[in-house]
Design a protein around this motif. Structure first.
Motif, short mmCIF file in Angstrom:
data_model
loop_
_atom_site.label_atom_id
_atom_site.label_comp_id
_atom_site.label_asym_id
_atom_site.label_seq_id
_atom_site.Cartn_x
_atom_site.Cartn_y
_atom_site.Cartn_z
N HIS A 11 0.94 -1.24 -0.05
CA HIS A 11 0.02 -0.16 -0.03
C HIS A 11 1.03 1.41 0.09
CE1 HIS A 11 0.96 -1.08 4.01
NE2 HIS A 11 0.80 -0.07 4.52
N GLU A 12 2.02 1.22 0.41
CA GLU A 12 2.94 2.26 0.36
C GLU A 12 3.61 2.98 -1.04
OE1 GLU A 12 6.03 1.49 3.29
OE2 GLU A 12 4.37 1.66 5.05
N GLY A 13 3.45 2.04 -1.86
CA GLY A 13 3.76 2.31 -3.12
C GLY A 13 5.14 2.60 -3.44
N ARG A 14 6.07 1.81 -2.78
CA ARG A 14 7.27 1.93 -2.87
C ARG A 14 8.03 0.57 -3.23
NH1 ARG A 14 9.65 4.52 2.65
NH2 ARG A 14 8.39 3.09 3.39
N ASP A 15 7.40 -0.30 -3.86
CA ASP A 15 7.54 -1.54 -4.46
C ASP A 15 8.88 -1.85 -5.14
OD1 ASP A 15 7.89 -4.11 -5.14
OD2 ASP A 15 5.84 -4.23 -6.03
N PRO A 16 10.01 -2.08 -4.77
CA PRO A 16 11.13 -2.19 -5.65
C PRO A 16 10.94 -2.70 -7.08
CG PRO A 16 11.75 -2.54 -3.26
CD PRO A 16 10.25 -2.83 -3.37
N ALA A 17 10.02 -3.74 -7.02
CA ALA A 17 9.84 -4.55 -8.15
C ALA A 17 8.80 -3.90 -9.24
CB ALA A 17 9.32 -6.01 -7.81
N GLY A 18 8.41 -2.75 -8.90
CA GLY A 18 7.74 -1.96 -9.76
C GLY A 18 6.10 -2.43 -10.13
N ILE A 19 5.72 -3.35 -9.20
CA ILE A 19 4.55 -3.86 -9.48
C ILE A 19 3.31 -3.28 -8.65
CG2 ILE A 19 3.07 -6.20 -9.13
CD1 ILE A 19 5.79 -7.69 -9.63
N THR A 20 3.36 -3.10 -7.16
CA THR A 20 2.39 -2.69 -6.52
C THR A 20 2.79 -1.18 -6.12
OG1 THR A 20 3.53 -3.26 -4.47
CG2 THR A 20 1.83 -4.76 -5.46
N ASP A 69 4.52 4.75 -8.71
CA ASP A 69 5.84 5.74 -9.15
C ASP A 69 6.44 5.18 -10.41
OD1 ASP A 69 8.45 6.77 -7.05
OD2 ASP A 69 8.74 5.92 -8.96
N PRO A 70 6.60 6.40 -11.32
CA PRO A 70 6.99 6.05 -12.67
C PRO A 70 8.21 5.54 -12.68
CG PRO A 70 5.84 8.21 -12.54
CD PRO A 70 6.30 7.83 -11.29
N ALA A 71 9.22 5.81 -11.86
CA ALA A 71 10.65 5.30 -12.03
C ALA A 71 10.51 3.59 -11.62
CB ALA A 71 11.50 6.09 -11.18
N LEU A 72 9.84 3.51 -10.63
CA LEU A 72 9.76 2.12 -10.13
C LEU A 72 8.95 1.33 -11.14
CD1 LEU A 72 9.01 2.46 -6.32
CD2 LEU A 72 11.17 1.98 -7.33
N MET A 73 7.83 2.03 -11.49
CA MET A 73 7.13 1.07 -12.75
C MET A 73 7.87 0.76 -13.76
SD MET A 73 3.43 3.40 -12.66
CE MET A 73 3.24 3.03 -14.15
N ALA A 74 8.64 1.54 -14.17
CA ALA A 74 9.45 1.31 -15.61
C ALA A 74 10.32 0.04 -15.18
CB ALA A 74 10.40 2.53 -15.95
N ARG A 75 10.52 -0.36 -13.90
CA ARG A 75 11.29 -1.63 -13.76
C ARG A 75 10.86 -2.68 -14.11
NH1 ARG A 75 13.92 -0.98 -7.68
NH2 ARG A 75 15.07 0.83 -7.98
#
Lengths: 241, 445
Positions: free
Chosen positions: B358-367, B370-376
């Motif tokens: 829920h915190e939106g800081r998923d390093p895998a870019g799934i949950t 965040d555009p930078a994380l999503m791009a992963r």
């Protein structure tokens, strides 16, 4: 097309008798109408409280229903004008996207629930949860509304010429509420707000759309909206959760 | 005299009741004054499909030849009333997960992977995106209490409609999407201001109870001209009665989600202490269908903790028509991947245990939004991984079915199963291994 209670010119009339023909045939025929159809006026006889009458329409036609309807009349309506010459059951105009619904009687619970757009006018009273989770619709109730109305209402306007029941606007987001009569109580995070000129103009526009501008004194209305204190989950608000 | 300096010491012993996690939670609660919120499903050990075994073939059962003799896997959902039932090539579907809780790339990857294997994906709270519609050949549109993004156009372009009454992680609970994930696009889809915490209601706004639901389903069928299968999804709580009432309400398909089923976010205490395990729910749901004469006429989809082909086969053997996966699908995409171990640790967690979705800081870019994380997350590569995983689940399920002599995975049956524990035997209504004892068989449900 502009939303108005004024009658729209009709080019023909198709009569459908629900005492003789199944509801499925009515809705099927209405769903097949295209934007440029010549069958722009439909009269539905003997609804006898049937559910989902004229649900899912998506054409600029007028459907006038002579008698009471059950649940979800004109549900998810787009473009169409639906007039009920009688009372309406639960969820009239639920999730309406656009168009116009006019109930010339009373409406049961959850009138206009979750609706995104269009205009819903109720000549009589509306029961509990009127405008629950509304997302952009304009609702005008000439009578009174029941408890928990505009619960979690997100956008749009709810105008009430009569009184409002308990817990009006509980957990309200950005919907604007105008009530002329008394309010039994306000729900969590709903407060009375100053009625400024832009709000009077907004209210006047909704009353005009409902065809009653000039019939009521705008200065008699009070405005209610969200205090926005519950917009972020916080331990200090725990008593409200 | 006693030499006090040389008295043997007992080994330091931690409390089984106040274990390490419990102590840390008490300290966290004392420091914050607010309950813990996380994603995922129940993490505690509960009776599960691991507690069942297949018997396989023997003197009285003849197996099918692997790699040679056919074992079919197709399933049709929505045969009761819908003009256009859903036809799936495999009995494994993707459970409802929202755009908002998941990134657009993750939703696209789910669609790509599922479509490659001929199965369906499901929208979630927040509506349908063009990306997921475009990448999912079969898309189930969830009808949720919040009705965020609900509109008749998406209803008509869906392949099926799932009325969500509850979910296994939190039967009776609504939802919360924290402001970090409410971007402009997410906010617009939900008609809410950007950046606020978004609540999803726990009850539908315009119906209450099975009698109303019957009328609601009739409305949805009328709006969609009776074309779409209509599912009713419930969290596993009272599966016998909930299934029976869903059938009474007119459902084409009943989805029962056990407590191991994941959520985007809710209270830890809710996830671990409300609802019952998937294993405990399946037979009750099947019995309700059988008692009504509706087994295989109203299809049953089971979800919550499905991880491998054995889980799939066991759910089907107990009477389900298909299963749905959520958490496992996210792991296949790349969730909790050890290659991000350092970043999970920086977030106070570790790879394999990260659940602060829920915190939106998923390093895998799934949950995340965040555009930078999503791009992963490469949706093509992630979709391929999901397709591979679904293929393995299917092959594993077929392997077991052939060993039991079944030419279709739906021919698996309770008689193919035994239980390793008394609890599992009672819940699954199959004998304890090595005995003919089914606890509670004559005591009703």
């Amino acid at each position: 097309m502009s939303l108005s209670i004024k009658p729209v010119a009709a080019t023909g009339e198709t009569v459908f008798d629900l005492a003789a023909q199944p509801l499925r045939e009515l809705n099927c025929a209405l769903h097949k109408l295209s934007a440029d159809t010549n069958e722009t006026f439909w009269r539905v006889l003997n609804p006898a409280g049937r559910h989902a009458v004229a649900a899912g329409l998506d054409a600029p036609v007028i459907v006038e229903i002579d008698g009471p309807v059950g649940y979800y009349c004109a549900g998810m309506n787009k473009q169409a004008s639906v007039i009920v010459n009688g009372n309406a059951g639960v969820g009239v105009g639920e999730n309406m996207m656009s168009g116009f619904i006019h109930v010339r009687g009373d409406a049961s619970q959850s009138a206009g629930a979750t609706a995104h757009g269009g205009l819903l006018v109720i000549d009589g009273n509306a029961s509990a949860r009127c405008g629950i989770s509304m997302k952009g619709i304009d609702i005008v109730v000439k009578g009174s509304i029941g408890h928990m109305s505009a619960f979690m209402a997100q956008a749009g306007t709810l105008t009430v010429l009569g009184d409002a029941g308990e817990a009006l606007g509980d957990s309200l987001y950005e919907a604007k509420l105008f009530v002329r009569g008394s309010v039994a109580s306000l729900g969590a995070d709903c407060i009375e707000k100053e009625m400024r000129e832009e709000h009077r103009a907004l209210l006047a526009a909704k009353l005009e759309a409902a065809g009653i501008l000039g019939e009521v004194d705008i200065s008699e209305f009070r405005r209610y909206g969200s205090a926005r204190t519950l917009y972020h989950f916080h331990v200090d608000n725990v008593s409200s959760y | 005299m006693t030499d006090h300096n040389n008295i043997p010491r007992t080994t330091p012993r931690a409390s089984a009741t106040f274990d390490e996690y419990t102590l840390s939670e008490i300290r966290r609660a004392a420091a914050t004054g607010i309950y813990d919120i996380r994603g995922g499903g129940a993490k505690r050990r509960v009776p599960h499909f691991d507690d069942l075994l297949f018997l396989g073939a023997s003197m009285s059962r003849y197996p099918l030849e692997g790699y040679r003799e056919k074992c079919s896997t197709e399933v049709v959902l929505g045969t009761r009333f819908a003009k256009k039932p859903i036809e799936l090539k495999i009995p494994i579907t993707i459970a409802g997960m929202s755009f908002g809780s998941l990134s657009a790339n993750a939703k696209e990857a789910l669609g790509r992977g599922a479509s490659a294997m001929g199965t369906s994906t499901t929208t979630g709270d927040g509506g349908m995106t063009n990306e997921e519609r475009g990448h999912s050949t079969q898309l189930v549109y969830q009808y949720l209490p919040s009705r965020y993004g609900m509109n008749p156009d998406d209803l008509k372009r869906a392949d099926a409609i799932e009325v969500v009454v509850g979910q296994g992680a939190k039967p009776g609970g609504g939802g919360m999407l924290l402001g970090q994930k409410i971007t402009e696009r997410v906010a617009a889809m939900r008609t809410l201001p950007v950046g606020i915490d978004q609540r999803s209601a726990c009850r539908h706004p315009d119906w209450t109870g099975p009698d109303d639901l019957e009328i609601k389903i009739e409305e949805l069928r009328e709006i969609t001209d009776w074309e779409k299968p209509i599912y009713v999804k419930v969290g596993a709580a009272r599966p016998y009665y909930d299934t029976a009432l869903a059938v009474k309400s007119g459902a084409d398909v009943v989805v029962v989600d056990g407590m191991q089923g994941g959520t985007a976010a809710t209270q830890e205490i809710f996830i671990e202490h409300v609802g019952i395990p998937t294993l405990a729910a399946v037979r009750q749901a099947v019995k309700a269908l059988q008692d009504l004469g509706m087994h295989r006429k109203v299809q049953l989809v089971v979800s919550g903790g499905i991880r491998n082909g054995a889980d799939v086969a066991k759910a089907l053997a107990l009477g389900a028509d298909a299963v749905a996966i959520g958490t496992a699908a996210l792991v296949a995409l790349g969730d909790n991947d050890p290659r991000y171990a350092a970043e999970y640790e920086a977030l106070g967690s570790k790879a394999g245990a990260y659940d602060d979705w829920h915190e939106g800081r998923d390093p895998a870019g799934i949950t995340t939004q965040d555009p930078a994380l999503m791009a992963r997350l490469d949706p093509v590569a992630a979709g391929r991984r999901l397709a591979n995983y679904l293929a393995v689940l299917t092959l594993e399920c077929q392997t077991i079915a052939r060993a039991c002599g079944k030419s279709h995975v739906h021919n698996l049956e309770p008689e193919d199963l035994v239980a390793l524990t008394i609890e599992a035997a009672a819940m699954a209504n199959v004998p304890l291994a090595g005995t003919d004892w089914i606890p509670g068989r004559n005591a009703g449900l």
